[in-house]
Design an enzyme around this catalytic site. Structure first.
Site, PDB file in Angstrom:
ATOM      1  N   GLY A   1      -4.131  -3.910  -4.817  1.00 13.93           N
ATOM      2  CA  GLY A   1      -4.923  -2.849  -5.415  1.00 13.93           C
ATOM      3  C   GLY A   1      -4.019  -1.697  -5.813  1.00 13.93           C
TER       4      GLY A   1
ATOM      5  N   ASP B   1       0.821  -1.226   0.000  1.00  9.45           N
ATOM      6  CA  ASP B   1       0.000   0.000   0.000  1.00  9.45           C
ATOM      7  C   ASP B   1       0.847   1.264   0.000  1.00  9.45           C
ATOM      8  OD1 ASP B   1      -2.448  -1.553   0.286  1.00  9.45           O
ATOM      9  OD2 ASP B   1      -1.860  -1.828   2.386  1.00  9.45           O
TER      10      ASP B   1
ATOM     11  N   GLN C   1       2.289  -5.940  -3.345  1.00  7.97           N
ATOM     12  CA  GLN C   1       2.472  -5.897  -1.888  1.00  7.97           C
ATOM     13  C   GLN C   1       3.830  -5.261  -1.533  1.00  7.97           C
ATOM     14  OE1 GLN C   1       1.172  -9.205  -3.078  1.00  7.97           O
ATOM     15  NE2 GLN C   1      -0.836  -8.381  -2.716  1.00  7.97           N
TER      16      GLN C   1
END
Length: 417
Positions: A40, A13, A221
């Site tokens: 994401g 993130d 990640q």
């Protein structure tokens, strides 16, 4: 031609998608080499936001192309959905994506299994429920599917029957999706990918192409979530470090550099050790300012101060040659900022964890830096300089907002002060 890898230097993130999207203007190929839809990667094109869980973070308005490598585990339904979203605004863009037929398939069975296993654990890992762990498990135990089986109906049926038999025997229960339904499900998505003109091409076929042009490798990640060297067992199931480029037939020795992306503070999603976690009101403030909620699950991220021992560990594990710092603007206005400079591990001061086990026993040792009103301020420059001195790696780029163009070099920062 230049070959560069971008990986997360913390627990994920960090803003890799935006960084890759920014760099992509200078590369012909953007290659995802690991991970699945639990990642994401958020990018902006103009004022519009896109969240890619599988697709490489190419720049849609230029001619860069994307390759999804064999180290990935691919949810074909999620992949088709992401392609359709991009197709609405950029018709024909799907033909710029290439899938390695050796990549592994995430099945709906894997998602169901993921939730079952998480409920069984005495100490939950905090998975995203996207089926990533069970898919990688099946890959290692030779019980799953690779993309190439989608083009052989007899083989696909045979493999589905074998997988279902194994899972039904293991859990002593029927799964929600039958074999016939799974067959129709997968055949339907294969037809969709063909209709969208997505390319199926192996890394072997791309060997000369990749070596004759520029390639940007996009990690998923972060190093501290790597299966081998992260805070096991609170990790993902794939490679998060630059050595994962081997799944695309590259050696790290072929790379011109490895950029590690870090936040000016630290976040983590899910369970596991987090030495600098801040549970006070400052943590809540940073979570709200930084919109620290998972792009995949929407879960609130845990918040902590910058962790230099963890960053030094990431540098060595993944061979970082440069850094990109993000979200310095989230710390704007704080009177002071804490920085973890070492750990107390069972009474021994350590500037660098020896193994991932040290993270479980670490107590942070802090120094305090003066805050800054805006990132174009000498105190933020001092903060960056401190990080560079303590890690031995230069910060070459600064992200100061969510949009792709909100990036500048360290020289730009110096000139603006």
């Amino acid at each position: 031609m230049k070959k560069l890898a971008v990986v997360g230097a913390q627990w994920g993130d960090e803003g890799k998608g935006k960084v890759v999207n920014y760099f992509s203007r200078d590369f012909e190929w953007i290659v995802r080499f690991s991970g699945g839809a639990n990642a994401g990667h958020t990018i902006y094109v103009g004022d519009k936001k896109y969240v890619n869980h599988l697709l490489p973070s190419i720049n849609p308005v230029i001619d860069s192309k994307g390759f999804l490598g064999a180290g990935m585990v691919i949810d074909v339904g999620q992949l088709v959905e992401e392609l359709k979203i991009l197709e609405r605004d950029f018709p024909g863009i799907s033909s710029r994506f290439y899938l390695d037929p050796e990549a592994f398939i995430v099945l709906p069975w894997h998602k169901e299994e993921d939730l079952l296993l998480e409920k069984m654990r005495k100490v939950p890992i905090g998975t995203t429920g996207r089926g990533i762990g069970p898919a990688y498990t099946d890959k290692a135990s030779r019980e799953g599917l690779k993309l190439f089986v989608l083009f052989d109906e007899a083989l696909l049926r045979e493999r589905l029957e074998a997988i279902y038999h194994m899972k039904r025997s293991k859990y002593n229960r029927d799964f929600a999706v039958s074999i016939e339904e799974m067959l129709v499900y997968l055949q339907g998505f294969r037809a969709e990918l063909e209709r969208l003109s997505v390319n199926f091409t192996s890394a072997v076929d791309m060997y000369r192409v990749f070596r004759s042009t520029s390639v940007l490798f996009e990690g998923a990640q972060g190093v501290l979530l790597d299966l081998d060297f992260g805070t096991y067992p609170f990790v993902t199931s794939g490679a998060c470090m630059a050595h994962g480029v081997s799944s695309v037939g590259f050696s790290t020795f072929e790379l011109d550099g490895v950029y590690g992306v870090l936040k000016a503070y630290t976040t983590r999603v899910g369970a596991g050790p987090f030495p600098t976690e801040e549970s006070s009101g400052v943590g809540d403030l940073l979570r709200e300012r930084g919109k620290e909620f998972g792009a995949t699950t929407g879960r609130a991220r845990r918040i902590g101060w910058l962790d230099l021992p963890a960053l030094r560990y990431a540098k060595i594990r993944s061979g970082l040659t440069g850094l990109v710092i993000t979200k310095g603007d989230v710390l704007n206005g704080l009177d002071e900022v804490k920085i973890c400079v070492a750990y107390d591990v069972d009474g021994v001061v350590k500037e660098l964890p020896s193994t991932s086990y040290d993270f479980f026993r670490a107590k942070p040792i802090y120094e305090t830096a003066s805050g800054w009103p805006v990132t174009d301020h000498v105190n933020f420059l001092k903060y960056m300089t401190f990080i560079e001195r303590e890690t031995g790696v230069e910060i070459d780029y600064i992200s100061y907002g969510p949009k792709t163009e909100e990036m500048k070099t360290s020289n730009d920062l110096i000139m603006n002060i």
